[in-house]
Structure formats: structure tokens, C-alpha cells
Design a protein around this motif. Structure first.
Motif, PDB file in Angstrom:
ATOM      1  N   LEU A 185       0.828  -1.208   0.000  1.00  0.00           N
ATOM      2  CA  LEU A 185       0.000   0.000   0.000  1.00  0.00           C
ATOM      3  C   LEU A 185       0.860   1.255   0.000  1.00  0.00           C
ATOM      4  O   LEU A 185       0.549   2.237  -0.691  1.00  0.00           O
ATOM      5  N   ALA A 186       1.941   1.244   0.764  1.00  0.00           N
ATOM      6  CA  ALA A 186       2.833   2.402   0.797  1.00  0.00           C
ATOM      7  C   ALA A 186       3.472   2.613  -0.575  1.00  0.00           C
ATOM      8  O   ALA A 186       3.580   3.761  -1.051  1.00  0.00           O
ATOM      9  N   ALA A 187       3.886   1.528  -1.226  1.00  0.00           N
ATOM     10  CA  ALA A 187       4.477   1.648  -2.560  1.00  0.00           C
ATOM     11  C   ALA A 187       3.451   2.158  -3.564  1.00  0.00           C
ATOM     12  O   ALA A 187       3.764   3.010  -4.414  1.00  0.00           O
ATOM     13  N   THR A 188       2.218   1.674  -3.467  1.00  0.00           N
ATOM     14  CA  THR A 188       1.158   2.131  -4.369  1.00  0.00           C
ATOM     15  C   THR A 188       0.885   3.615  -4.149  1.00  0.00           C
ATOM     16  O   THR A 188       0.709   4.371  -5.115  1.00  0.00           O
ATOM     17  N   GLN A 189       0.857   4.045  -2.896  1.00  0.00           N
ATOM     18  CA  GLN A 189       0.622   5.462  -2.606  1.00  0.00           C
ATOM     19  C   GLN A 189       1.752   6.319  -3.159  1.00  0.00           C
ATOM     20  O   GLN A 189       1.504   7.394  -3.715  1.00  0.00           O
ATOM     21  N   ALA A 190       2.984   5.848  -3.041  1.00  0.00           N
ATOM     22  CA  ALA A 190       4.115   6.593  -3.603  1.00  0.00           C
ATOM     23  C   ALA A 190       3.985   6.686  -5.124  1.00  0.00           C
ATOM     24  O   ALA A 190       4.245   7.745  -5.716  1.00  0.00           O
TER      25      ALA A 190
ATOM     26  N   ILE B  34       1.203   6.627  -6.874  1.00  0.00           N
ATOM     27  CA  ILE B  34       0.112   7.568  -7.165  1.00  0.00           C
ATOM     28  C   ILE B  34       0.587   9.004  -6.995  1.00  0.00           C
ATOM     29  O   ILE B  34       0.283   9.875  -7.820  1.00  0.00           O
ATOM     30  N   ASN B  35       1.356   9.261  -5.945  1.00  0.00           N
ATOM     31  CA  ASN B  35       1.885  10.616  -5.742  1.00  0.00           C
ATOM     32  C   ASN B  35       2.797  11.018  -6.888  1.00  0.00           C
ATOM     33  O   ASN B  35       2.771  12.174  -7.338  1.00  0.00           O
ATOM     34  N   ASN B  36       3.617  10.088  -7.375  1.00  0.00           N
ATOM     35  CA  ASN B  36       4.477  10.388  -8.522  1.00  0.00           C
ATOM     36  C   ASN B  36       3.655  10.690  -9.760  1.00  0.00           C
ATOM     37  O   ASN B  36       3.975  11.609 -10.525  1.00  0.00           O
ATOM     38  N   ILE B  37       2.586   9.939  -9.974  1.00  0.00           N
ATOM     39  CA  ILE B  37       1.717  10.185 -11.127  1.00  0.00           C
ATOM     40  C   ILE B  37       1.071  11.565 -11.030  1.00  0.00           C
ATOM     41  O   ILE B  37       1.007  12.307 -12.016  1.00  0.00           O
ATOM     42  N   TYR B  38       0.612  11.931  -9.836  1.00  0.00           N
ATOM     43  CA  TYR B  38       0.029  13.264  -9.661  1.00  0.00           C
ATOM     44  C   TYR B  38       1.057  14.350  -9.959  1.00  0.00           C
ATOM     45  O   TYR B  38       0.731  15.378 -10.565  1.00  0.00           O
ATOM     46  N   GLY B  39       2.289  14.139  -9.530  1.00  0.00           N
ATOM     47  CA  GLY B  39       3.339  15.122  -9.810  1.00  0.00           C
ATOM     48  C   GLY B  39       3.586  15.261 -11.301  1.00  0.00           C
ATOM     49  O   GLY B  39       3.723  16.380 -11.826  1.00  0.00           O
ATOM     50  N   ILE B  40       3.641  14.148 -11.996  1.00  0.00           N
ATOM     51  CA  ILE B  40       3.851  14.178 -13.450  1.00  0.00           C
ATOM     52  C   ILE B  40       2.679  14.876 -14.134  1.00  0.00           C
ATOM     53  O   ILE B  40       2.872  15.711 -15.037  1.00  0.00           O
ATOM     54  N   LEU B  41       1.448  14.555 -13.717  1.00  0.00           N
ATOM     55  CA  LEU B  41       0.271  15.200 -14.313  1.00  0.00           C
ATOM     56  C   LEU B  41       0.275  16.704 -14.061  1.00  0.00           C
ATOM     57  O   LEU B  41      -0.099  17.492 -14.945  1.00  0.00           O
TER      58      LEU B  41
END
Length: 84
Positions: free
Chosen positions: A41-46, A48-55
Motif C-alpha cells: 500500500l505504501a508503494a502504491t501510494q508513492a 500515485i503521488n508520482n503520477i500526480y506530480g507528473i500530471l
């Protein structure tokens, strides 16, 4: 009804003790699995955060491009669209 003896009580306590040991092992296994899930879950959250940053970066770049195009459109003479 059978008579309750010390031997019977001892055998029941031994069986209970073995069952408790098995239960303890099962609980340790469940704890390990929960920790593995927590790590995923922690890896998935990281991720997702990276994807939001890229977007967000893409959104900023797109806004800059749109602003530049609007400035060029204002500088160019407007001609009506005429299909050929």
C-alpha cells in the motif's frame, strides 16, 4: 458420567497448550502478511503521488503552450475558414 481425574485434566491442558501454540503461529503469519500488504500500500501510494506530480507538470506545460498559442493567434491576421 465419567469421573474427572488429574490425568484427564492434564491431557486437556496439554491439548489446549498445543492449540494455543498453533494459534500463536497463525497469528504471527497473519501479522507478517499484514506487514507485506502495508508495504504494498505504501508503494502504491508513492506511485500515485508520482503520477500526480507528473500530471501537474504536464498541466503546467500545457497551460504555457496554450498561452503561447493565444498570443500567436492574436498576432496573426484572422481569416475565415473556407474549405476547399
Amino acid at each position: 458420567m465419567s469421573e474427572v481425574t488429574n490425568e484427564l485434566i492434564y491431557e486437556l491442558l496439554k491439548r489446549t497448550h498445543l492449540d494455543m501454540g498453533e494459534m500463536r503461529q497463525d497469528m504471527l503469519e497473519v501479522k507478517r502478511e499484514v506487514n507485506v500488504i502495508r508495504g504494498h500500500l505504501a508503494a502504491t501510494q508513492a506511485d500515485i503521488n508520482n503520477i500526480y506530480g507528473i500530471l501537474a507538470r504536464h498541466d503546467d506545460r500545457l497551460e504555457r503552450i496554450e498561452r503561447r498559442l493565444e498570443l500567436r493567434e492574436l498576432a496573426e491576421p484572422h481569416t475565415p475558414y473556407e474549405p476547399k
